[in-house]
Every structure is written in structure tokens, then in C-alpha cells.
Design an enzyme around this catalytic site. Structure first.
Site, PDB file in Angstrom:
ATOM      1  CG  ASP A  67       9.049 -31.671  -8.719  1.00  0.00           C
ATOM      2  OD1 ASP A  67       8.600 -32.696  -9.277  1.00  0.00           O
ATOM      3  OD2 ASP A  67       8.915 -30.532  -9.183  1.00  0.00           O
ATOM      4  CE  LYS A 179       9.092 -28.811 -11.707  1.00  0.00           C
ATOM      5  NZ  LYS A 179       7.941 -29.683 -11.525  1.00  0.00           N
ATOM      6  CD  GLU A 219       7.826 -28.751 -15.919  1.00  0.00           C
ATOM      7  OE1 GLU A 219       8.633 -28.819 -14.973  1.00  0.00           O
ATOM      8  OE2 GLU A 219       6.743 -29.367 -15.934  1.00  0.00           O
ATOM      9  CD  GLU A 221       2.233 -29.031 -17.275  1.00  0.00           C
ATOM     10  OE1 GLU A 221       2.941 -29.023 -16.238  1.00  0.00           O
ATOM     11  OE2 GLU A 221       1.206 -29.732 -17.387  1.00  0.00           O
ATOM     12  CE  LYS A 261       8.760 -32.356 -15.901  1.00  0.00           C
ATOM     13  NZ  LYS A 261       9.019 -33.071 -14.672  1.00  0.00           N
ATOM     14  CB  SER A 330      11.221 -35.302 -16.612  1.00  0.00           C
ATOM     15  OG  SER A 330      11.239 -34.715 -15.328  1.00  0.00           O
ATOM     16  CE1 TYR A 392       3.558 -31.908  -9.717  1.00  0.00           C
ATOM     17  CE2 TYR A 392       2.373 -31.602 -11.754  1.00  0.00           C
ATOM     18  CZ  TYR A 392       3.115 -32.384 -10.922  1.00  0.00           C
ATOM     19  OH  TYR A 392       3.421 -33.669 -11.310  1.00  0.00           O
TER      20      TYR A 392
END
Ligand code: 13P
Length: 392
Positions: A67, A179, A219, A221, A261, A330, A392
Site C-alpha cells: 500500500d 489500514k 496500526e 507503529e 498491526k 502483514s 512511508y
């Protein structure tokens, strides 16, 4: 009398509660005294959400994350000398999504919006390629990170405006899960403000996704950046997940219809000592068991800059004894690195690159089942991919 309406507790309270049953005890002057309260989320998609989450969290399978935004995909392409054009992105995604046999190891694929609406060069929709292999199409719905004013140089994740209508459109296009990735930085604090903002944003997104038939992947992170020991990561992860679940509950999110996640609990990337897979598994599972209710069907880890082999070994170590949830992967970087290096943008390398994807997918499938040996891995797959301050 059963009733699923929302009832305000009293005129001055700003709290609303879901009311399942509303009885008045004979002789009682106050209805509130006998009210039975249940936080049941009414929604037309409830059963479908649970089914979708279960099918993604199925034995020996995990998620292929592809993604990357156009800018980040551009970085991947640049690493093998390709321009960041729509046709190069299409060629790369086509290679990945049409890999024969992928559905044996992959249960879901997270796509960027461009890919969700894109087709192969032969005109077949990518979502149809996935469905044929029993892979659930997913969609990244967040709009990326921006600086969080008033924090210690931290960020917050945008994307709630218009999310309901975008999610409804994504559902129509075939997406069944979503997500939202936000980040928490240990070297930057993390500040209480940043943690609260991350948790609240994730919870709002999760509620909106479920309302529109998409299983939300939650998620937060926790970045690998920093020189802190593993104990510090454990402390921060516990704090973050406590807040995330607090706000998920406040937003009446159905836990049976979400997937998580998380980052694995590891020492900071610049810490003087590396931890073994057994230590990482011990700390990570300790954190999850303290914070994640067993109603959650699946915990699908991100790779976060670990090498492909490290990410697989760590997952394998976490599946050496039964867990309350499906514990799987994932991965983006830890599934794509060798594929990209093998492909190099040359059509004649597509088959070999697809084989490389299957090797990684199978290794992680074995790790999900706790039976990966780590033998015969290439040097490329052992190369770490951590980039300081990675975006990202
Ligand atoms: P990595 O496995 O590269 O950390 O991917 C994280 C992610 O959120 C991709 O969807």
C-alpha cells in the site's frame, strides 16, 4: 423491552450509552436505577466484518502489504533504477498480485488507492486477480503523517475528513478491510499528547471503517528508531496499546471485527545489543497478553525495517506455543525486498521475482504455523532494511 437506541444519561452529561434493555422496577422512582447497559454496536455489516477478519486470520496465511503511496513506491522503484511512472507502478503491482499460488500463503493484500482502481495490462481488475486466489482486497485509508503542534517534534495521522464516504466507495470497489498507520517515536518521548492523538485517531477510523463494512487494521507503529533497551519498548508499547483499546471501546468498536498491526517489541535499532528471536517473542507476547483481549481475531505484525529473515524468525518464535489470537504477518519491506532485487524492472525476470515472493510468503506461512527452520535463506534476505527516520 429490548431497545437499541441511544439514551442520554442526564441533561448535564455529555455521555451517551447504548441501551439494550430498559426496565422500570416496580416502586422505583428512578428509571436510571434499573437500566441495564450494554455496549453493543448495531451495524448492518456486523456479521460480515467478523467473517472477513476470520478469513484474513486463517491458519498459515498472512497479509501482503503493498500500500505504498505513489511517493514511497517511487522510492522502491528508484532502488532498482526505474522511474516513478504509473505504468512502472502498475507493472510492479501486477507482478506481485498475479503470482500463481499466492493465495495459499496470503489471505489479504493492502493496496494503495491507485491499485484498487487499476487493472493488469490485459485489462483484468487487480481486485478480481485477488478474489480468484481467495485473497481479500484491502485499502490504505489514512492520508499520511504531519507534524503535531505542541508535541516534542512528533506527528499525527490525517484522514478522518470524508473517511466515511471514501470507505463506502472503497467497499463498492471490492475492498473489505482497511489500514490506518500512525506512528509513535520513543526517542521523541513519546509525549502523552502524541500517544492520545494516535489512539483517538485510530479509534475514530476503526469505528468509521466498521460502519462502512471494512475491517479496520489498527496500526500504531512504534518506530524502531533509538538506542533504548527492549524494556523501554515494552513500557511504551503497553502504554500505547492501553490507550488504543480504551478509545476503541469508547467508540463502540467491535473487537471481533478488527485486526491489529503492531510493531514487535525489540530494542531500539541503535541499541548496543541485538535481541534473539526468543527474547523478542517473549517481550512481544508479554505485551500483547497484557493488553489485547482474546476477542480480537488476529495480530498481524509489521516488519518495520527488520531483514526478511529476521522478521520471519521472530514470527516463528512467537508461534511456538498456542496464542489467544492468530499471530501472523502483514509485511511490506520484509516481503518485497528480494522480489524487487530479482525483478530489476526486466520482463524476463518476472517469473523469478514471483518465485522469490512465493519463497518469502511460504517462509512466513511456516512461521505462522511455528515450523520455519531458517535454512537455505539467501544473503539478500538477511540484509537489514532499517532506515533512520524512515517515512512511508
Ligand atoms: P513494513 O513491513 O515495511 O514495516 O510495512 C508497514 C506497513 O504499514 C505497510 O502496510
Amino acid at each position: 423491552m429490548a431497545c437499541s437506541s441511544l439514551v442520554k444519561l442526564n441533561a448535564s452529561s455529555s455521555q451517551w450509552i447504548g441501551q439494550q434493555s430498559f426496565n422500570q422496577r416496580p416502586g422505583s422512582s428512578s428509571r436510571l436505577a434499573t437500566r441495564r447497559v450494554s455496549f453493543v454496536r448495531a451495524g448492518s455489516y456486523s456479521e460480515e466484518l467478523v467473517q472477513t477478519a476470520k478469513s484474513i486470520a486463517s491458519p498459515g496465511r498472512g497479509i501482503l502489504a503493498i500500500d505504498e503511496s505513489n511517493a514511497t513506491c517511487g522510492k522502491r522503484l528508484d532502488s532498482i533504477g526505474l522511474d516513478n511512472t504509473e505504468s512502472n507502478r502498475q507493472a510492479y503491482r501486477q507482478l506481485l498480485l498475479t503470482t500463481p499460488g499466492l493465495g495459499e500463503y496470503i489471505s489479504g493484500a493492502i493496496l494503495f488507492e491507485e491499485t484498487l482502481y487499476q487493472s493488469t495490462t490485459d485489462g483484468k481488475k487487480f481486485v478480481d486477480c485477488l478474489r480468484e486466489q481467495n485473497i481479500v482486497p484491502g485499502i490504505k485509508v489514512d492520508k499520511g503523517l504531519v507534524p503535531l503542534p505542541g508535541s516534542n517534534n512528533e506527528s499525527w495521522c490525517q484522514g478522518l475528513d470524508g473517511l466515511a464516504s471514501r470507505s463506502a466507495e472503497y467497499y463498492k470497489q471490492g475492498a473489505r478491510f482497511a489500514k490506518w498507520r500512525t506512528v509513535v517515536s520513543i526517542p521523541c518521548g513519546p509525549s502523552a499528547l502524541a500517544v492520545k492523538e494516535a489512539a483517538w485517531g485510530l479509534a475514530r477510523y476503526a469505528a468509521i471503517s466498521q460502519d462502512n463494512g471494512l475491517v479496520p487494521i489498527v496500526e500504531p507503529e512504534i518506530l524502531l528508531d533509538g538506542d533504548h533497551p527492549i524494556e523501554r519498548t515494552l513500557e511504551v508499547a503497553e502504554k500505547v496499546w492501553a490507550e488504543v483499546f480504551y478509545y476503541l471501546a469508547e467508540n463502540n468498536v467491535t473487537f471481533e471485527g478488527i485486526l491489529l498491526k503492531p510493531s514487535m517489541v525489540t530494542p531500539g535499532a541503535e541499541h548496543k545489543e541485538k535481541a534473539s528471536p526468543e527474547t523478542i517473542a517473549k517481550y512481544t507476547l508479554t505485551m500483547l497478553k497484557r493488553r489485547v483481549p482474546p476477542a480480537v481475531p488476529g495480530v498481524m505484525f509489521l516488519s518495520g525495517g527488520q531483514s526478511e529473515v529476521e522478521a520471519t524468525l521472530n514470527l516463528n518464535a512467537m508461534n511456538q506455543s498456542p496464542n489467544p489470537w492468530h499471530v501472523s504477518f502483514s509485511y511490506a519491506r520484509a516481503l518485497q525486498n528480494t522480489v524487487l532485487k530479482t525483478w530489476q524492472g526486466h520482463p524476463e525476470n518476472v517469473e523469478a521475482a514471483q518465485k522469490a515472493l512465493l519463497v518469502r510468503a511460504k517462509a512466513n506461512s511456516l512461521a505462522q504455523l511455528g515450523s520455519y527452520s531458517g535454512e537455505g535463506e539467501s544473503d539478500e534476505a538477511k540484509k537489514g532494511m532499517f532506515v533512520k527516520g524512515y517515512t512511508y
